[in-house]
Design a protein around this motif. Structure first.
Motif, mmCIF file in Angstrom:
data_model
loop_
_atom_site.group_PDB
_atom_site.id
_atom_site.type_symbol
_atom_site.label_atom_id
_atom_site.label_comp_id
_atom_site.label_asym_id
_atom_site.label_seq_id
_atom_site.Cartn_x
_atom_site.Cartn_y
_atom_site.Cartn_z
ATOM 1 N N MET A 137 16.311 2.533 4.217
ATOM 2 C CA MET A 137 14.964 3.042 4.475
ATOM 3 C C MET A 137 13.920 1.953 4.257
ATOM 4 O O MET A 137 12.978 1.801 5.042
ATOM 5 N N LEU A 138 14.093 1.183 3.180
ATOM 6 C CA LEU A 138 13.147 0.104 2.911
ATOM 7 C C LEU A 138 13.234 -0.985 3.983
ATOM 8 O O LEU A 138 12.209 -1.512 4.433
ATOM 9 N N SER A 139 14.453 -1.312 4.398
ATOM 10 C CA SER A 139 14.626 -2.317 5.442
ATOM 11 C C SER A 139 13.995 -1.872 6.753
ATOM 12 O O SER A 139 13.396 -2.671 7.475
ATOM 13 N N ARG A 140 14.104 -0.607 7.050
ATOM 14 C CA ARG A 140 13.502 -0.081 8.279
ATOM 15 C C ARG A 140 11.980 -0.221 8.239
ATOM 16 O O ARG A 140 11.338 -0.548 9.249
ATOM 17 N N LEU A 141 11.388 0.013 7.089
ATOM 18 C CA LEU A 141 9.946 -0.159 6.943
ATOM 19 C C LEU A 141 9.550 -1.623 7.111
ATOM 20 O O LEU A 141 8.554 -1.938 7.780
ATOM 21 N N ILE A 142 10.326 -2.521 6.524
ATOM 22 C CA ILE A 142 10.031 -3.947 6.621
ATOM 23 C C ILE A 142 10.110 -4.411 8.075
ATOM 24 O O ILE A 142 9.255 -5.176 8.556
ATOM 25 N N GLU A 143 11.121 -3.950 8.804
ATOM 26 C CA GLU A 143 11.273 -4.331 10.208
ATOM 27 C C GLU A 143 10.129 -3.784 11.056
ATOM 28 O O GLU A 143 9.639 -4.464 11.971
ATOM 29 N N ASP A 174 -7.622 -7.130 8.083
ATOM 30 C CA ASP A 174 -7.130 -5.804 7.696
ATOM 31 C C ASP A 174 -5.656 -5.592 8.031
ATOM 32 O O ASP A 174 -4.838 -5.374 7.142
ATOM 33 N N VAL A 175 -5.310 -5.660 9.305
ATOM 34 C CA VAL A 175 -3.933 -5.348 9.706
ATOM 35 C C VAL A 175 -2.945 -6.355 9.117
ATOM 36 O O VAL A 175 -1.952 -5.974 8.484
ATOM 37 N N ILE A 176 -3.200 -7.636 9.310
ATOM 38 C CA ILE A 176 -2.241 -8.658 8.865
ATOM 39 C C ILE A 176 -2.184 -8.757 7.344
ATOM 40 O O ILE A 176 -1.097 -8.746 6.747
ATOM 41 N N ARG A 177 -3.336 -8.828 6.701
ATOM 42 C CA ARG A 177 -3.321 -8.982 5.242
ATOM 43 C C ARG A 177 -2.742 -7.753 4.548
ATOM 44 O O ARG A 177 -1.997 -7.872 3.565
ATOM 45 N N THR A 178 -3.061 -6.574 5.030
ATOM 46 C CA THR A 178 -2.479 -5.357 4.453
ATOM 47 C C THR A 178 -0.983 -5.327 4.666
ATOM 48 O O THR A 178 -0.205 -5.029 3.749
ATOM 49 N N GLY A 179 -0.554 -5.647 5.880
ATOM 50 C CA GLY A 179 0.874 -5.623 6.194
ATOM 51 C C GLY A 179 1.667 -6.615 5.382
ATOM 52 O O GLY A 179 2.752 -6.297 4.871
ATOM 53 N N GLU A 180 1.151 -7.830 5.254
ATOM 54 C CA GLU A 180 1.869 -8.849 4.482
ATOM 55 C C GLU A 180 2.018 -8.437 3.018
ATOM 56 O O GLU A 180 3.084 -8.632 2.412
ATOM 57 N N LEU A 181 0.971 -7.883 2.450
ATOM 58 C CA LEU A 181 1.027 -7.461 1.049
ATOM 59 C C LEU A 181 2.037 -6.327 0.868
ATOM 60 O O LEU A 181 2.819 -6.320 -0.099
ATOM 61 N N GLN A 182 2.048 -5.382 1.797
ATOM 62 C CA GLN A 182 2.981 -4.261 1.687
ATOM 63 C C GLN A 182 4.424 -4.722 1.846
ATOM 64 O O GLN A 182 5.326 -4.220 1.162
ATOM 65 N N VAL A 183 4.663 -5.673 2.740
ATOM 66 C CA VAL A 183 6.016 -6.216 2.898
ATOM 67 C C VAL A 183 6.492 -6.860 1.597
ATOM 68 O O VAL A 183 7.642 -6.685 1.183
ATOM 69 N N TRP A 184 5.609 -7.584 0.948
ATOM 70 C CA TRP A 184 5.965 -8.207 -0.335
ATOM 71 C C TRP A 184 6.435 -7.150 -1.336
ATOM 72 O O TRP A 184 7.460 -7.309 -1.999
#
Length: 213
Positions: A137-143, A174-184
């Motif tokens: 599930m976590l991998s699916r979110l990361i992808e 917004d989109v990129i910075r939020t996404g990168e932080l969440q992936v971390w």
């Protein structure tokens, strides 16, 4: 009777508290078209941004839905922590959904909103209907995040070339910075690093690095 009074009388006569039900109207702007108004941007810039933003918007809506699905279906010893984390991320993605849609509308376009339309154009693969193992599930979110991030990087660069600073700023800030932080936050849950080693005598000791002297 004055003109104003006559007008009031006409309005009063036609007024009704009965709502209009089952109203059927014609489509006044088709999806994929962009209206023209004075924004200081070229038609090319606005058309490009609306198209790319809608793709990112569709993928972000699916990412949001995946977060909610996995938030509900999370299980195991880290259930509580991940249940809360995924819900927090979902709320942040929902905010991005609104910002992306409003940017499309600001540029004169039509934001993709119907979930059935979103499903037709998203690039994010459909997950199984049931529950998966937690790492899956976590991998699916990361992808899914990576799909959004790749699209956002490409669109931000092209928007910058076309002089669409507003779209570039939304995507980068917004989109990129939020996404990168969440992936971390997600990838760190997939690292198998125990906190302690248990010695043979029943005591615990801090785990030492193999390179420690």
């Amino acid at each position: 009777m004055t003109v104003a009074a006559k007008g009031s009388a006409r309005v009063s006569k036609k007024s009704s508290s009965q709502p209009w039900l089952h109203v059927d109207g014609s489509e006044i702007q088709e999806y994929g078209t962009v209206r023209t108004w004075p924004l200081g941007l070229s038609d090319e810039a606005r058309n490009y941004s609306c198209g790319r933003l809608n793709q990112i918007l569709a993928d972000t809506q699916i990412l949001y839905a995946l977060y909610k699905k996995h938030h509900w279906l999370m299980r195991g010893p880290t259930f509580y922590q991940l249940h809360l984390l995924l819900d927090k991320h979902a709320d942040e993605q929902l905010k991005l959904v609104d910002e992306l849609a409003e940017r499309v509308q600001t540029l004169g376009g039509i934001a993709v909103g119907d979930p059935r339309h979103v499903a037709e154009i998203t690039s994010v693969p459909r997950p199984p209907n049931g529950a998966e193992e937690v790492p899956a599930m976590l991998s699916r979110l990361i992808e899914a995040h990576e799909t959004v991030l790749i699209g956002a990087h490409e669109a931000a660069a092209r928007a910058d070339e076309l002089g669409d600073d507003g779209t570039n700023d939304l995507l980068v800030s917004d989109v990129i910075r939020t996404g990168e932080l969440q992936v971390w936050f997600l990838v760190e849950h997939l690292v198998d690093t125990p906190l302690i080693d248990v010695s043979g005598n029943g005591h615990t000791k801090p785990r030492r690095s193999r390179t420690a002297k």
